[in-house]
Design a protein around this motif. Structure first.
Motif, PDB file in Angstrom:
ATOM      1  N   VAL A  57     -31.516  16.407   7.937  1.00 29.52           N
ATOM      2  CA  VAL A  57     -30.915  17.148   9.045  1.00 29.52           C
ATOM      3  C   VAL A  57     -30.343  16.143  10.037  1.00 29.52           C
ATOM      4  O   VAL A  57     -31.012  15.173  10.412  1.00 29.52           O
ATOM      5  CB  VAL A  57     -31.951  18.051   9.744  1.00 29.52           C
ATOM      6  CG1 VAL A  57     -31.363  18.655  11.018  1.00 29.52           C
ATOM      7  CG2 VAL A  57     -32.412  19.150   8.796  1.00 29.52           C
ATOM      8  N   ASN A  59     -28.907  15.763  13.784  1.00 31.18           N
ATOM      9  CA  ASN A  59     -28.892  16.455  15.077  1.00 31.18           C
ATOM     10  C   ASN A  59     -27.663  16.054  15.884  1.00 31.18           C
ATOM     11  O   ASN A  59     -27.742  15.338  16.884  1.00 31.18           O
ATOM     12  CB  ASN A  59     -30.184  16.151  15.842  1.00 31.18           C
ATOM     13  CG  ASN A  59     -31.400  16.727  15.157  1.00 31.18           C
ATOM     14  OD1 ASN A  59     -31.433  17.910  14.819  1.00 31.18           O
ATOM     15  ND2 ASN A  59     -32.405  15.898  14.928  1.00 31.18           N
ATOM     16  N   ASN A 165     -23.665  23.971   8.828  1.00 29.39           N
ATOM     17  CA  ASN A 165     -24.213  24.407  10.115  1.00 29.39           C
ATOM     18  C   ASN A 165     -24.589  25.874   9.976  1.00 29.39           C
ATOM     19  O   ASN A 165     -23.763  26.684   9.541  1.00 29.39           O
ATOM     20  CB  ASN A 165     -23.177  24.217  11.232  1.00 29.39           C
ATOM     21  CG  ASN A 165     -23.750  24.549  12.601  1.00 29.39           C
ATOM     22  OD1 ASN A 165     -24.076  25.694  12.875  1.00 29.39           O
ATOM     23  ND2 ASN A 165     -23.862  23.553  13.446  1.00 29.39           N
ATOM     24  N   SER A 171     -27.656  21.481  14.946  1.00 27.23           N
ATOM     25  CA  SER A 171     -27.987  20.537  13.884  1.00 27.23           C
ATOM     26  C   SER A 171     -27.254  20.888  12.596  1.00 27.23           C
ATOM     27  O   SER A 171     -26.767  22.002  12.413  1.00 27.23           O
ATOM     28  CB  SER A 171     -29.495  20.501  13.645  1.00 27.23           C
ATOM     29  OG  SER A 171     -29.961  21.765  13.225  1.00 27.23           O
TER      30      SER A 171
END
Length: 215
Positions: A57, A59, A165, A171
């Motif tokens: 992931v 951010n 997304n 994120s």
């Protein structure tokens, strides 16, 4: 669209299908799972080595992610932090989203691996239904870039990146598939054993690279 462009587009569409099929396979072997980064491997049918899949992931926004991860010829600023890039040039712009590029590296792997060059077809598209940006690439031959004796031509087999997304947060879920034959005399075990540990810190470093670009 010209016949030339249509032929390349057909190759790019087929490459997307291949990458999607490889990513969807179920028998991946986990080799590293640390700090939210999962690295998996599977024997490649294209060369004597593994293909790797990395899931993590990020951010940051999609625009910032692409700015950090893409070179200038593909709309980013990766050269500002990636010291392993010696130069990337466009050999042919087939369409706005489909290009043939030449990528030359510096020495890397603590200087163990000498410079390499890649000639790649790179294609990018968006899947609106899942809010996913897809980028795929693989090595091709091109009349404007014949192999030379003074640099080793490496090969990148079907490779891709899915950036999604969920629409509810800032994120991004990122899945990267990579299979690279570096060529030359470096033992394949070097890449088999070290690559997972070389890439596992990459997602964590993305904000630092973004700061370098924007400073």
């Amino acid at each position: 669209m010209t016949t030339f462009a249509a032929d390349y587009q057909a190759k790019a569409d087929k490459l997307c299908e291949t990458v999607d099929e490889l990513m969807s396979r179920e028998n991946w072997e986990a080799v590293e799972d640390k700090d939210g980064v999962l690295v998996e491997r599977m024997n490649s049918s294209n060369y004597d080595g593994y293909m790797f899949k990395m899931t993590f992931v990020a951010n940051m926004s999609l625009s910032d992610f692409m700015l950090v991860t893409q070179p200038k010829v593909l709309g980013g600023e990766r050269e500002k932090w990636d010291t392993e890039i010696k130069g990337i040039t466009i050999l042919e712009e087939v369409t706005e989203n489909l290009k043939i590029i030449r990528h030359e590296t510096t020495k890397f792997g603590a200087g163990i691996v000498s410079p390499r060059e890649f000639v790649l077809m790179v294609y990018q598209k968006t899947i609106p239904e899942t809010n996913t940006t897809v980028q795929v690439m693989e090595s091709v031959e091109h009349s404007e870039c014949r192999e030379k004796d003074d640099i080793i031509r490496a090969s990148r087999y079907p490779t891709g990146m899915y950036v999604t997304n969920d629409g509810e947060s800032s994120s991004l879920k990122v899945v990267v598939l990579s299979q690279v034959d570096m060529g030359g005399l470096i033992p394949m075990s070097f890449f088999k054993n070290l690559l997972p540990f070389m890439v596992v810190s990459y997602p964590e470093d993305l904000p630092k690279y973004l700061q370098i670009i924007k400073s």
